[in-house]
Scaffold this motif. Structure first.
Motif, PDB file in Angstrom:
ATOM      1  N   ILE A   1       0.871  -1.178   0.000  1.00 22.74           N
ATOM      2  CA  ILE A   1       0.000   0.000   0.000  1.00 22.74           C
ATOM      3  C   ILE A   1       0.907   1.227   0.000  1.00 22.74           C
ATOM      4  N   ASP A   2       0.810   2.041  -1.041  1.00 23.30           N
ATOM      5  CA  ASP A   2       1.617   3.261  -1.120  1.00 23.30           C
ATOM      6  C   ASP A   2       0.739   4.455  -0.779  1.00 23.30           C
ATOM      7  N   LYS A   3       1.058   5.123   0.301  1.00 19.88           N
ATOM      8  CA  LYS A   3       0.353   6.338   0.712  1.00 19.88           C
ATOM      9  C   LYS A   3       1.247   7.523   0.369  1.00 19.88           C
ATOM     10  N   VAL A   4       1.208   7.921  -0.882  1.00 19.91           N
ATOM     11  CA  VAL A   4       2.110   8.953  -1.395  1.00 19.91           C
ATOM     12  C   VAL A   4       1.951  10.261  -0.631  1.00 19.91           C
ATOM     13  N   ALA A   5       0.726  10.655  -0.364  1.00 19.73           N
ATOM     14  CA  ALA A   5       0.492  11.931   0.323  1.00 19.73           C
ATOM     15  C   ALA A   5       1.090  11.933   1.732  1.00 19.73           C
ATOM     16  N   ARG A   6       1.205  10.758   2.342  1.00 19.82           N
ATOM     17  CA  ARG A   6       1.761  10.664   3.696  1.00 19.82           C
ATOM     18  C   ARG A   6       3.203  10.159   3.695  1.00 19.82           C
ATOM     19  N   SER A   7       3.742   9.881   2.530  1.00 22.90           N
ATOM     20  CA  SER A   7       5.143   9.464   2.370  1.00 22.90           C
ATOM     21  C   SER A   7       5.471   8.147   3.065  1.00 22.90           C
ATOM     22  N   TYR A   8       4.541   7.184   3.018  1.00 24.67           N
ATOM     23  CA  TYR A   8       4.884   5.866   3.546  1.00 24.67           C
ATOM     24  C   TYR A   8       4.248   4.782   2.699  1.00 24.67           C
ATOM     25  N   SER A   9       4.793   3.571   2.873  1.00 27.37           N
ATOM     26  CA  SER A   9       4.271   2.374   2.231  1.00 27.37           C
ATOM     27  C   SER A   9       4.234   1.274   3.277  1.00 27.37           C
ATOM     28  N   ALA A  10       3.299   0.341   3.114  1.00 29.23           N
ATOM     29  CA  ALA A  10       3.156  -0.721   4.107  1.00 29.23           C
ATOM     30  C   ALA A  10       2.522  -1.958   3.489  1.00 29.23           C
ATOM     31  N   ILE A  11       2.736  -3.078   4.167  1.00 28.78           N
ATOM     32  CA  ILE A  11       2.017  -4.327   3.907  1.00 28.78           C
ATOM     33  C   ILE A  11       1.348  -4.707   5.217  1.00 28.78           C
ATOM     34  N   VAL A  12       0.082  -5.074   5.148  1.00 28.28           N
ATOM     35  CA  VAL A  12      -0.674  -5.471   6.332  1.00 28.28           C
ATOM     36  C   VAL A  12      -1.058  -6.946   6.194  1.00 28.28           C
ATOM     37  N   PHE A  13      -0.858  -7.707   7.267  1.00 29.22           N
ATOM     38  CA  PHE A  13      -1.265  -9.107   7.289  1.00 29.22           C
ATOM     39  C   PHE A  13      -1.563  -9.500   8.728  1.00 29.22           C
ATOM     40  N   ARG A  14      -2.022 -10.723   8.940  1.00 29.65           N
ATOM     41  CA  ARG A  14      -2.424 -11.152  10.280  1.00 29.65           C
ATOM     42  C   ARG A  14      -1.806 -12.495  10.623  1.00 29.65           C
ATOM     43  N   ASP A  15      -1.529 -12.657  11.925  1.00 26.85           N
ATOM     44  CA  ASP A  15      -0.990 -13.927  12.402  1.00 26.85           C
ATOM     45  C   ASP A  15      -2.137 -14.927  12.561  1.00 26.85           C
ATOM     46  N   PRO A  16      -1.865 -16.161  12.985  1.00 19.74           N
ATOM     47  CA  PRO A  16      -2.939 -17.157  13.085  1.00 19.74           C
ATOM     48  C   PRO A  16      -4.078 -16.778  14.034  1.00 19.74           C
ATOM     49  N   ASP A  17      -3.836 -15.878  14.996  1.00 19.19           N
ATOM     50  CA  ASP A  17      -4.900 -15.427  15.892  1.00 19.19           C
ATOM     51  C   ASP A  17      -5.571 -14.156  15.410  1.00 19.19           C
ATOM     52  N   GLY A  18      -5.195 -13.667  14.253  1.00 20.77           N
ATOM     53  CA  GLY A  18      -5.804 -12.461  13.713  1.00 20.77           C
ATOM     54  C   GLY A  18      -5.138 -11.173  14.175  1.00 20.77           C
ATOM     55  N   ILE A  19      -4.008 -11.261  14.870  1.00 18.44           N
ATOM     56  CA  ILE A  19      -3.298 -10.050  15.292  1.00 18.44           C
ATOM     57  C   ILE A  19      -2.714  -9.383  14.062  1.00 18.44           C
ATOM     58  N   GLN A  20      -3.022  -8.095  13.899  1.00 20.43           N
ATOM     59  CA  GLN A  20      -2.565  -7.366  12.725  1.00 20.43           C
ATOM     60  C   GLN A  20      -1.083  -7.042  12.839  1.00 20.43           C
ATOM     61  N   LEU A  21      -0.350  -7.373  11.789  1.00 19.57           N
ATOM     62  CA  LEU A  21       1.076  -7.096  11.684  1.00 19.57           C
ATOM     63  C   LEU A  21       1.297  -6.245  10.446  1.00 19.57           C
ATOM     64  N   GLU A  22       2.321  -5.389  10.500  1.00 17.46           N
ATOM     65  CA  GLU A  22       2.637  -4.520   9.369  1.00 17.46           C
ATOM     66  C   GLU A  22       4.127  -4.549   9.097  1.00 17.46           C
ATOM     67  N   LEU A  23       4.452  -4.396   7.854  1.00 15.99           N
ATOM     68  CA  LEU A  23       5.814  -4.081   7.423  1.00 15.99           C
ATOM     69  C   LEU A  23       5.719  -2.676   6.862  1.00 15.99           C
ATOM     70  N   PHE A  24       6.605  -1.777   7.293  1.00 11.77           N
ATOM     71  CA  PHE A  24       6.395  -0.340   7.093  1.00 11.77           C
ATOM     72  C   PHE A  24       7.670   0.320   6.597  1.00 11.77           C
ATOM     73  N   HIS A  25       7.520   1.204   5.617  1.00 12.80           N
ATOM     74  CA  HIS A  25       8.636   2.021   5.135  1.00 12.80           C
ATOM     75  C   HIS A  25       8.160   3.465   4.990  1.00 12.80           C
ATOM     76  N   ARG A  26       8.917   4.375   5.564  1.00 12.28           N
ATOM     77  CA  ARG A  26       8.624   5.809   5.431  1.00 12.28           C
ATOM     78  C   ARG A  26       9.724   6.437   4.591  1.00 12.28           C
ATOM     79  N   ASP A  27       9.320   7.179   3.573  1.00 15.61           N
ATOM     80  CA  ASP A  27      10.289   7.908   2.742  1.00 15.61           C
ATOM     81  C   ASP A  27      10.917   9.028   3.541  1.00 15.61           C
ATOM     82  N   GLY A  28      12.205   9.208   3.339  1.00 16.32           N
ATOM     83  CA  GLY A  28      12.914  10.315   3.993  1.00 16.32           C
ATOM     84  C   GLY A  28      13.010  10.087   5.419  1.00 16.32           C
TER      85      GLY A  28
END
Length: 132
Positions: A105-132
């Motif tokens: 997911i590229d949020k250009v206006a906010r200068s970040y990108s992320a991937i969202v997924f969930r573990d076996p119990d449904g806990i939300q996990l993210e991989l996150f990159h912020r430009d600059g």
């Protein structure tokens, strides 16, 4: 961050999942809960590259039910990645493992990108990159 310690419904299933997804090693034995040694234990996983520990907790008095970030407690946890291209690599890795995810997911206006997924119990996990 030193460690992340969610309570999970099936310690062994979660240990296998986290070890596979994040390439973690399981430490021997179990860690008893501090101050509640008879109430449960944690299985500890370590990222040997960074030293990050994940302690997957089993509580004998677990109430069950699925995780819900709308209740008080954890909403999600995010791991930072160095480059935007790392997210593409992660998306491919998650695909290879059959782990459902949002795609990058590229949020250009906010200068970040992320991937969202969930573990076996449904806990939300993210991989996150912020430009600059």
């Amino acid at each position: 961050m030193h460690h992340f310690s969610p309570t999970v419904s099936d310690v062994e299933a979660s240990a296998g999942w986290y070890a596979r997804v994040f390439d973690l090693d399981r430490l021997p034995g179990e860690a008893r809960h501090h101050g509640d040694e008879d109430g449960g234990y944690a299985v500890l996983l370590i990222d040997r590259r960074t030293g990050l520990l994940i302690g997957l907790h089993h509580h004998h008095g677990h109430h069950g039910g699925p995780f819900d970030e709308r209740r008080a407690g954890l909403d999600h946890i995010a791991w930072g990645v160095r480059d935007r291209a790392d997210l593409d690599a992660w998306a491919g890795w998650l695909d290879d493992l059959g782990v459902a995810h949002s795609g990058v997911i590229d949020k250009v206006a906010r200068s970040y990108s992320a991937i969202v997924f969930r573990d076996p119990d449904g806990i939300q996990l993210e991989l996150f990159h912020r430009d600059g």
